[in-house]
Each structure stands twice: as structure tokens, then as C-alpha cells.
Design an enzyme around this catalytic site. Structure first.
Site, short mmCIF file in Angstrom:
data_model
loop_
_atom_site.label_atom_id
_atom_site.label_comp_id
_atom_site.label_asym_id
_atom_site.label_seq_id
_atom_site.Cartn_x
_atom_site.Cartn_y
_atom_site.Cartn_z
CD GLN A 83 35.80 38.63 41.94
OE1 GLN A 83 36.00 37.87 42.87
NE2 GLN A 83 35.54 39.91 42.12
CB SER A 84 42.75 35.68 39.96
OG SER A 84 43.71 34.71 40.29
CG ASN A 85 39.43 31.58 43.37
OD1 ASN A 85 38.80 32.20 44.22
ND2 ASN A 85 38.85 31.00 42.32
CB CYS A 87 45.39 37.12 42.17
SG CYS A 87 46.05 37.21 40.49
#
Ligand SMILES: Cc1ncc(COP(=O)(O)O)c(C=O)c1O
Length: 331
Positions: A83-85, A87
Site C-alpha cells: 500500500q505504499s504511497n 510507490c
């Protein structure tokens, strides 16, 4: 003239790839403040930096992906959680600039991707899965080697863009915030800022910017999403010093009032707590603001705990730095 005026000029003139809608608004949260018993609650809305749904990563990537860093680059490689912002924004950048993007992430939950995981794929990123987060950094390097061997010119974007260069985005944000605070006519002489913190670049940049401006009236609270307060403190102070060095300045990060807080982590990274759930509800119900489960809701929970436990003195205002992350709520 402030002691570091040359460094501040260098910061203002530092080359970037413009991505963010700046300045982000500083807004008064009257109804939410009233519900907590204060009329001096504000939010600095970095959730609204705009590009690819905004958030704090946009300011940092403006520096890390500045034109000179991108010369000849054909592919961006970075890593993060499912759920990386960070990325998400990196993948959107690659899509806009016609580059390949490879994201090294650990496996998310079974089923169709949602939230940021959905957006990573929508922006066309290729996903390389690893078993756990400890393997991400090494795998990023081996992916870059494989790409090089296949004739690409990859740029490895450090996790969270939390390098001294990336932190400059938040040194500049400190100038922006101070200009906005100075224009508020509410008789307050001290500002307490609460911000989510993980890889430390956001807080480090703010510390560097405040130190360069010689501001001691802004008290930063970095609310950890995962690491211990001691570790976060060390990372932020080191990075802040390095960021200032990039601008040719030597600062003492200790002059900026700053505290790391790790009592909102709960059971761990990305796992909501009763306090972070309550914060999400209050910010939604009384301010129309969306918080995420991993970062902003925990920073908001720390802010609420501070207001309830310590109160807000007559000379103080409280600012919630909203670092974004809304897609995570919909995951
Ligand atoms: C929404 C959000 N807030 C806060 C943070 C923490 O910022 P930093 O890594 O600069 O400490 C991150 C990223 O880790 C984030 O995605």
C-alpha cells in the site's frame, strides 16, 4: 538577514521537476477544534499536493527526480509495502514521463488489488514481489542490475525518497508553512505541528528548514508509524544535517524544538488502533478530511491525545500536517 540566507536562496533556487500544487492550503478546523475544546486548530493540507492523489512524497520526489537525476534514465526502480504511497507517486511519475517503473513490494492480502496496490498497477508499474520487507532494498539493487544487463538505464529511487536531497522538499515546505503562519493574525506566538513519520525525510526537511530560518517558535512532533522514537530522532537529526550540507550550511538540528512520539504505533505498521480509528472518525465527521490507517490517523491520534491531556495554551496554535495517504483507507 537570517544567518543562513545564502543557503535559503540556494534552497529556493534548487532545480526540481515541478509536480506539486503549491502552496498547499493552511486551513482552520473550527468545528473539529470545537469538538476537542480549542479554537486554535489548523491543518496544513499536504494531502492536496495534487499529483497522483498528492501527499508528502510529491514534494520529496520533485528533488529526487529533478531533471539532472533523470538524464538518460529509462526506468525507475523503487520499493515499499503493497500500500505504499511512495510507490504510487513514483509509478505515476514514470507513466507521465514515459519510463518503465519496477516496484519491489512485499505480498499484499489475497484477492484483487485495492487502494494503492490497484493504483500501482493502473499506472503501469511492473511488480516484483518479495517475501518480507527486509528483502526489499537488496532486491531493488538486483532488479536494477538485471535491467542494466538488459540495456536499460535504471534509477533506483530510495525507499520513501528519504535522502538528504528528498528532504529538501520539506525544507522548502518549512519556509512555505512559516510564511502562512506569519500571516495568521491570532495573537499566538508558538505553533505545535504534528506529522506522521516513518523513513524520516519529512521531519528532517522541516527541521533543516526551520534551523536555516532560525525559527524556534515552531515545535515539531514526529509521530512514528513503525520505528522507535529514539531511532526516528537519530534518523531525522542526521538527515536534517545532511540536507543543510547540500545547501552549503552547517546547522545544529538540536536548536529546533522537536520530539519523536512512538506511543501511537499500537500493534505495528499499518495496523489501526482504537485511537487512530477515533481520529479517522472525528476528522471525517467534523472536518471532511480523509485520514489513512497507516500514517495520518496515527499522527492525528497523537494530536488529539496532546490536546486532551495537555490542553492548548493561550499563546499556542496546533497544526496537523496532513501528509496524505487516502487510498490506504479504501484498501
Ligand atoms: C501518507 C504518509 N504520511 C507520512 C509518511 C512518512 O513520511 P516520511 O517517510 O518522510 O517520514 C509517509 C511515508 O512513509 C506517507 O506515505
Amino acid at each position: 538577514m537570517p544567518p543562513h540566507s545564502e543557503a535559503l536562496t540556494r534552497l529556493r533556487e534548487h532545480p526540481t521537476t515541478a509536480l506539486a500544487n503549491l502552496p498547499t492550503p493552511l486551513i482552520r478546523l473550527s468545528r473539529l477544534g470545537e469538538s476537542l475544546g480549542t479554537n486554535r486548530l489548523w491543518a496544513k493540507m499536504d494531502a492536496e499536493t495534487g499529483f497522483a492523489l498528492g501527499g508528502n512524497k510529491v514534494r520529496k520526489l520533485e528533488y529526487v527526480l529533478a531533471p539532472r537525476m533523470l538524464e538518460g534514465v529509462t526506468c525507475l526502480v523503487t520499493a515499499g509495502g503493497p500500500q505504499s504511497n511512495h510507490c504510487r507517486v513514483t509509478a505515476a511519475f514514470a507513466a507521465r514521463h514515459e519510463m518503465r517503473c519496477v516496484l519491489v513490494t512485499n505480498q499484499g492480502p489475497e484477492g484483487a488489488p485495492t487502494g494503492n496496490a490497484l493504483l500501482h498497477r493502473l499506472f503501469g508499474a511492473e511488480i516484483v514481489l518479495v517475501e518480507d520487507r527486509s528483502q526489499r532494498a537488496i532486491r531493488m539493487q538486483s532488479v536494477a542490475d538485471e535491467l542494466r544487463a538488459a540495456g536499460e538505464k535504471p534509477l533506483v529511487v530510495p525507499i520513501g525518497a528519504s535522502t538528504s536531497l528528498g528532504s529538501l522538499g520539506y525544507a522548502r515546505a518549512a519556509i512555505e508553512l512559516c510564511e502562512q503562519l506569519d500571516a495568521v493574525d491570532d495573537g499566538c506566538s508558538e505553533t505545535l505541528v504534528f506529522s506522521a513519520s516513518s523513513s524520516g525525510g519529512t521531519l528532517a526537511g522541516l527541521i533543516a528548514g526551520l534551523a536555516l530560518m532560525d525559527r524556534t517558535d515552531v515545535y515539531l512532533h514526529g509521530v512514528s508509524a513503525d520505528t522507535s522514537a529514539t531511532e526516528l530522532d537519530d534518523i531525522c537529526r542526521r538527515l536534517a544535517g545532511e540536507a543543510a550540507e547540500l545547501l552549503g550550511a552547517k546547522i545544529d538540528p538540536g536548536t529546533v524544538p522537536f520530539a519523536s512520539i512512538d506511543d501511537q504505533v499500537g500493534d505495528g505498521y499499518g495496523l489501526p488502533t482504537p485511537a487512530s480509528r477515533e481520529a479517522t472518525e472525528l476528522f471525517g465527521r467534523y472536518a471532511g478530511i480523509v485520514l489513512d490507517p497507516t500514517y495520518s490517523s496515527k499522527a492525528a491520534a497523537a494530536l488529539i491525545a496532546h490536546v486532551r491531556d495537555s490542553g492548548v495554551h493561550d499563546h499556542q496554535r496546533i497544526v496537523f500536517l496532513h501528509t496524505g495517504g487516502a487510498p490506504g483507507l479504501l484498501a
